[in-house]
Design a protein around this motif. Structure first.
Motif: not given
Length: 563
Positions: A120-121, A126-128, A513-515, A547-548
């Motif tokens: 979900l994160l 939207t950070e693969s 911030q949402q990439c 985020l990663p």
């Protein structure tokens, strides 16, 4: 028959996933585009029902190369934006804290496992890259292999379900909903900011795109310039135009600042369009269709900015710091940051590691390169010694970890290679003679590495993907939407009322911030100029790293809270 072929030759499943996935991902519905990575994952999930599997070693190698290249290309901008641009950087912290809090609330309410929570994160943000760091962290939980496989399958399934809804939400929020909430006309606000930063007055979109900002014109010198030195004319217009050559009595010659005009000289003048328009009446009569005599030819050169004393300096201040002779004839036509073009306006502030496109004659742009940094020389060679050492160091760093508050955390290969890539990319920006990794090569590592990794984990998900969708149904998409809206609303309130950010750059920062590349593309289309990209590059550089690193954190926290 098909299943037997794919099980015996899983490489076929891999390349079918890549080809069909990127084909599906290329289609656009308005500003929303699924993208090749998500398309690859969907196809791999379907093919995974046949039992085709990719060897884990290939998956790990692909992710290590992807995450190192991601850090390498973002390293210079990441370090440049730590400390500077703190107002925008704060929004990345808002994103991280709020999504972590939301994930933990959802874990407790819905009793999610660690894999679903991490998926979900990854999808909502939207950070693969989170998929890789999270699946690796799950593999180190010390639980039965069957449970590991189940959780890792849940990561990619939750990602694929929430990604599309998160993507649509961030695009609509930044380009449509937020301007309505703020009661502003986004195009008017962007035009105002463009002019405040020194851009030209409002033009229709078609005109702005069709007319180059730097132009060359040929004039017949009038009586107003008779006896006037070239340097005087250039100073009148703030260095925004340069007399490159003059033809007198049929003989053309390249001239300097001390050359004195005579009436009826034929002058070739290069400069900003607005400056030439403003000075045309004083210069003389423009001669349409006349070429540049063949002596001074305009060239363009990409230069990497490395000077420490120019960090945070605006283009206007940069010109003011240079003497008239040193800065003469050098124009910054474009500024590229994190593969995004930001407006090269007088008020645009520079970061070390920015790529400046200089325009002018060959001698002028070469002088500019020496003054600012080093030319970005096209090369096809990759320094595999540098690359290999960087990945090995990342793997070593990945073993670092510990127990914090009863939660076992480890960076893993993903987090280690990301940090190593950041450091090696930063070194490369300071010492350009070592560590060559051409942009095209880095892009291949990122694209192919991530797509291969995603295809491998998608194939391994198998039947577990169907089970998760049946179990939670519409809850996962709804959570994905909330995980975009709540951080976005918080950033909008904090950025506008506390940090006093301009609306176009604030919305660009929220997209960053949402990439989300589709979100910034939609914003630029709505605003009609590239002012939102200024905020986007700062938060994107930070969130793309932070985020990663949250993948293992989410896994650890969800494991503790969810049991």
């Amino acid at each position: 028959m098909l299943g037997e072929i794919l099980r015996s030759q899983p490489e076929i499943a891999l390349f079918v996933s890549l080809a069909v996935g990127y084909f599906i991902g290329s289609f656009k519905l308005g500003p929303v585009q699924l993208g090749g990575v998500c398309g690859t994952l969907i196809v791999a999930l379907i093919l995974g029902q046949t039992g085709a599997r990719i060897a884990p070693d290939l998956k790990n190698i692909a992710f290590a190369l992807f995450i190192f290249a991601l850090g390498f290309t973002g390293g210079p901008q990441f370090f440049a934006n730590v400390g500077r641009g703190w107002r925008y950087g704060l929004l990345s912290i808002v994103e991280i804290v709020s999504v972590l809090a939301l994930i933990m609330i959802v874990v407790v309410i819905m009793h999610l496992d660690a894999g679903t929570a991490a998926g979900l994160l990854a999808g909502a943000a939207t950070e693969s890259a989170v998929i890789g760091t999270a699946t690796e962290a799950i593999g180190k939980l010390g639980i039965p292999d069957a449970d590991i496989s189940h959780m890792q399958a849940n990561v990619v399934t939750a990602y694929s379900v929430s990604y599309l809804f998160g993507l649509i939400t961030i695009v609509l929020f930044t380009s449509q909903l937020a301007p309505l909430m703020l009661r502003v006309n986004l195009r008017d606000e962007s035009e105002r900011l463009w002019r405040e930063m020194g851009g030209e007055s409002a033009l229709e979109d078609g005109q702005r795109q069709a007319m180059a900002s730097l132009v060359t014109r040929v004039f017949k010198v009038g009586p107003a310039l008779n006896g006037v030195a070239v340097g005087v004319l250039e100073q009148r217009h703030g260095g925004a135009l340069t007399v490159e050559q003059v033809e007198r009595n049929g003989v053309p010659s390249i001239v300097g600042a001390n050359f004195v005009f005579a009436q009826n000289d034929i002058a070739m003048i290069m400069g900003r369009r607005d400056a030439l328009l403003a000075g045309a009446a004083d210069i003389g009569v423009e001669i349409a269709g006349r070429d540049s005599f063949g002596l001074a030819k305009a060239e363009r050169l990409d230069v990497v900015l490395t000077r420490k004393d120019l960090e945070g300096v605006s283009l206007r201040e940069l010109r003011g710091r240079s003497t008239a002779e040193r800065g003469r004839g050098i124009y910054v036509e474009a500024v590229t940051r994190l593969e995004a073009t930001i407006p090269a306006l007088p008020a645009t502030r520079l970061n070390r590691g920015d790529i400046l496109t200089l325009a002018g004659t060959k001698g002028d742009v070469d002088r500019g390169a020496r003054l600012l940094g080093y030319p970005l020389v096209p090369t096809q060679k990759t320094d595999f010694v540098y690359l290999g050492i960087g990945v090995l160091l990342g793997m070593a760093i990945g073993h670092l970890g510990g127990t914090f508050g009863g939660i076992s955390l480890s960076l893993g290969t993903g987090g280690g290679c990301l940090l190593s890539g950041l450091f090696f990319g930063w070194i490369r920006s300071r010492h350009p003679l070592v560590g060559s990794l051409p942009p095209a090569a880095a892009q291949i590592l990122k694209d192919f590495g991530l797509a291969t990794f995603i295809a491998a984990v998608g194939l391994s998900a198998g039947p577990d993907a169907i089970k998760l969708v049946r179990e939670y149904g519409i809850s996962l998409p709804l959570v994905g939407i909330l995980m975009v809206l709540i951080p976005g609303l918080l950033s909008l309130l904090i950025g506008r009322h506390l940090l006093k950010l301009d609306i176009p750059t604030l919305l660009g920062a929220i997209a960053g911030q949402q990439c989300s590349t589709p979100a910034i593309s939609s914003l630029v289309s709505v605003t009609g100029n590239s002012t939102p990209v200024i905020g986007y590059t700062i938060t994107y550089a930070l969130s793309n790293v932070l985020l990663p690193l949250m993948g293992p954190v989410v896994v650890g926290l969800a494991r503790q809270l969810g049991g």
